[in-house]
Enzyme design. Structure first.
Site, PDB file in Angstrom:
ATOM      1  N   HIS A 159       0.662  -1.323  -0.145  1.00 44.54           N
ATOM      2  CA  HIS A 159       0.024  -0.084  -0.068  1.00 44.54           C
ATOM      3  C   HIS A 159       1.006   1.253   0.012  1.00 44.54           C
ATOM      4  CE1 HIS A 159      -2.328  -3.153   1.947  1.00 44.54           C
ATOM      5  NE2 HIS A 159      -3.352  -2.645   1.465  1.00 44.54           N
ATOM      6  N   GLY A 174     -10.562  -2.286  17.952  1.00 44.20           N
ATOM      7  CA  GLY A 174      -9.215  -2.291  17.465  1.00 44.20           C
ATOM      8  C   GLY A 174      -8.302  -2.977  18.377  1.00 44.20           C
ATOM      9  N   ARG A 186      -0.593  -0.637   9.964  1.00 41.39           N
ATOM     10  CA  ARG A 186       0.498  -0.617   9.170  1.00 41.39           C
ATOM     11  C   ARG A 186       1.729  -0.047   9.390  1.00 41.39           C
ATOM     12  NH1 ARG A 186      -3.688   0.293   4.034  1.00 41.39           N
ATOM     13  NH2 ARG A 186      -4.835  -1.629   4.285  1.00 41.39           N
ATOM     14  N   ASP A 226       0.169  10.709  14.451  1.00 42.31           N
ATOM     15  CA  ASP A 226      -0.866   9.532  14.050  1.00 42.31           C
ATOM     16  C   ASP A 226      -2.019  10.433  13.380  1.00 42.31           C
ATOM     17  OD1 ASP A 226      -1.650   6.777  13.940  1.00 42.31           O
ATOM     18  OD2 ASP A 226      -3.496   7.929  15.093  1.00 42.31           O
TER      19      ASP A 226
END
Length: 590
Positions: free
Chosen positions: A229, A498, A555, A568
């Site tokens: 990606h 998560g 990722r 972030d």
């Protein structure tokens, strides 16, 4: 890595960015009407004409677009029965996966195959949970073949790159051979355990929605271990010759696979989107020479583009170590748009039970209650919906900035993905009746976001909205305490889905201090605006703190120390949302 300061935009042959996936799917199905059809209400389940049948284990593959011919290109008899197609670099949503699941269910169960990425894992898990309520047993194999993304001994943390090619082929052949659910799952796991990959990137790729490169790399540089990606790899180095690159990519593969003279392998030399066959064949020449030096026989090689990253220049090398069973399954015939092996006999014309697609879920309706809802508090349902719409509009305004932040440590799509999800929320809220409660609006938002997005954001925000709505189900209006309860429940929803904790460098690092500050403000006697002010201050503090944290989830966790120094993007979008909510409430209540 630095965000590109250039205003250069990549040229792409597209129409409206929001239509690229539906138009690409229409073009693909139209180009292969003898192999593919589209099923389900979402328009994202590409199904093999002659694959699914009664008594056969269904094989569903899936992932984000931008990797063509993966994933839908591997749909056809002898390989995958269906593919769930997500947005660019984003997982398909549970409903899209369920469309594919229902289409291939022949009563023997379904195996899900996808890359080992947080969004894919969450969305396929949610789809499997829902499929179980429909009486369909699903097993999942998350492909994790990329040596660069985690060290030996932590193989389960690795991401999936071109190894999908071999795992999909083996699982599809096992299902076609009539193996049961456990047998197909075992074959896929065996293929995964026997497969290793490494890649190199020479240029960035660019998201169709932005046209901007998602990272910067010098003309004389290369990125070893680049993710599919566009995620950064193990190291940045000087550009090297083809043989030197292959030597570096092959070294860790050979170290892990511990070949002996006489061993046999299948080889994939894969282009990432903008590397031609001329270069790929040069790479294969060196791969073959290295294997020959070790006495390892190549059973079969594939050279070309099989798992790309939009228009990225670069390549990956994948080896699968063969034994008798893997060789047999690899050689079994299949016919798909991207891969044909051998010659298929006429497809069996077995009767197949009609699988009725579940109708699109009705819009969330107001539940009748015998109890009275609390009416104290200035945040009415109408104002709450206005706050949510404003959050969506602010996300849209900030989408490019959020994607740029994500391009530094991720795949560059966070702003795009959030904008898609929040636009769906805004559209869904526009259908809300005036008397809809906040709880029901939250259910509406959850379904809209999840259906539109998939990716990791879809399950995270859908769970957040559902938990937050439940937390205030006894309220018509929100006061300061219930506003804080809504924020806290949203935070817990994100953490629950998560499985992230403070310090992992995720959106949780903004949500947790937002909750702490909101609760503290309410305890100190703040009104609802004071509660929201405090939440915004906490979220911003938490967001800024992520700059100094090494990523441990998602990722960007593959970057290690290279993630330090960057905010972030999930934490940044949390600040955007809470700030928009606060600003809208302040304007309305001033």
């Amino acid at each position: 890595m630095n965000i590109m300061s250039s205003e250069h935009r990549a040229k792409k042959l597209i129409n409206a960015p929001e239509d690229i996936i539906s138009e690409a799917i229409a073009g693909m199905v139209g180009a292969h009407p003898d192999m593919l059809r589209l099923e389900g209400n979402t328009g994202r389940a590409v199904v093999a004409l002659d694959g699914p049948r009664d008594g056969k284990v269904g094989v569903v593959v899936g992932g984000g677009s931008g990797h063509e011919p993966a994933f839908a290109g591997y749909v056809g008899r002898g390989l995958a029965d269906a593919a769930a197609v997500g947005n660019v670099f984003a997982s398909p949503s549970p409903e899209q996966i369920l469309d594919a699941t229902r289409a291939v269910d022949g009563g023997a169960g379904v195996v899900y195959l996808y890359g080992n990425y947080t969004g894919d894992v969450m969305n396929f898990d949610m789809a499997a949970e829902e499929a179980a309520t429909l009486g369909i047993e699903c097993r999942s194999v998350a492909v994790a073949d990329d040596i660069a993304s985690a060290p030996k001994g932590r193989e389960g943390e690795r991401r999936g790159i071109a190894g999908d090619f071999f795992v999909f082929k083996i699982a599809g052949a096992a299902a076609e051979a009539g193996r049961d659910l456990a047998g197909v799952e075992a074959a896929a796991q065996h293929a995964l355990a026997s497969t290793r990959s490494m890649g190199v990137a020479l240029t960035p790729c660019s998201m169709p929605q932005t046209g901007k490169p998602n990272f910067e790399i010098g003309d004389d540089e290369m990125e070893i271990g680049m993710g599919l990606h566009g995620e950064p790899g193990m190291r940045r180095g000087d550009m090297a010759s083809a043989d030197e690159v292959v030597d570096e990519l092959m070294a860790p593969i050979l170290d892990e696979m511990a070949f002996r003279p006489g061993d046999e392998v299948a080889v994939l030399v894969n282009g990432l989107g903008a590397t031609g066959l001329l270069e790929l064949y040069i790479l294969h020449r060196r791969v073959a020479a290295i294997l020959a030096e070790k006495g390892v026989k190549i059973h079969y090689s594939w050279v070309g583009e099989y798992a790309t990253s939009l228009e990225m220049a670069g390549a990956s090398i994948t080896l699968m170590k063969l034994d008798t069973d893997l060789r047999k399954l690899l050689d079994m015939p299949c016919r798909t748009p991207a891969l044909t092996v051998g010659t298929l006999q006429d497809a069996p014309r077995q009767a197949r039970s009609t699988v009725s697609a579940r109708p699109v879920a009705e819009t969330a309706r107001e539940e009748s209650r015998s109890r009275e809802l609390a009416t104290d508090g200035p945040i009415t349902p109408a104002l709450f919906r206005t706050m949510m719409v404003a959050a969506g509009e602010r996300i849209s305004t900030e989408a490019d900035r959020l994607s740029a932040l994500d391009g530094v440590i991720g795949d560059g799509d966070h702003g795009v993905t959030m904008d898609i999800g929040w636009k769906a929320v805004r559209d869904a809220l526009a259908q809300s009746p005036e008397d809809e409660t906040i709880e029901t609006s939250c259910k509406r938002m959850a379904k809209a976001f999840l259906d539109a997005v998939g990716a990791s954001s879809g399950p995270l925000y859908a769970t957040a909205f559902l938990r937050a709505g439940t937390a205030v189900k006894d309220r018509l209006n929100l006061d300061a305490a219930s506003m804080a309860a809504w924020i806290e429940a949203a935070c817990e929803g994100v953490r629950e889905r998560g499985r992230a904790a403070p310090g992992d460098k995720t959106m949780v690092d903004a949500w947790v201090p937002a909750v702490e500050e909101a609760r503290g403000a309410v305890t100190g006697g703040a009104d609802v605006l004071g509660c929201l002010d405090a939440a915004c201050e906490g979220a911003e503090r938490g967001m800024n703190a992520t700059r100094d944290i090494e990523s441990k989830r998602g990722r960007s966790s593959k970057l290690g120390a290279r993630s330090v120094g960057h905010i972030d993007p999930g934490a940044a979008s949390t600040v955007v949302i809470l700030t928009a909510m606060r600003d809208t409430a302040r304007e309305a209540l001033a």
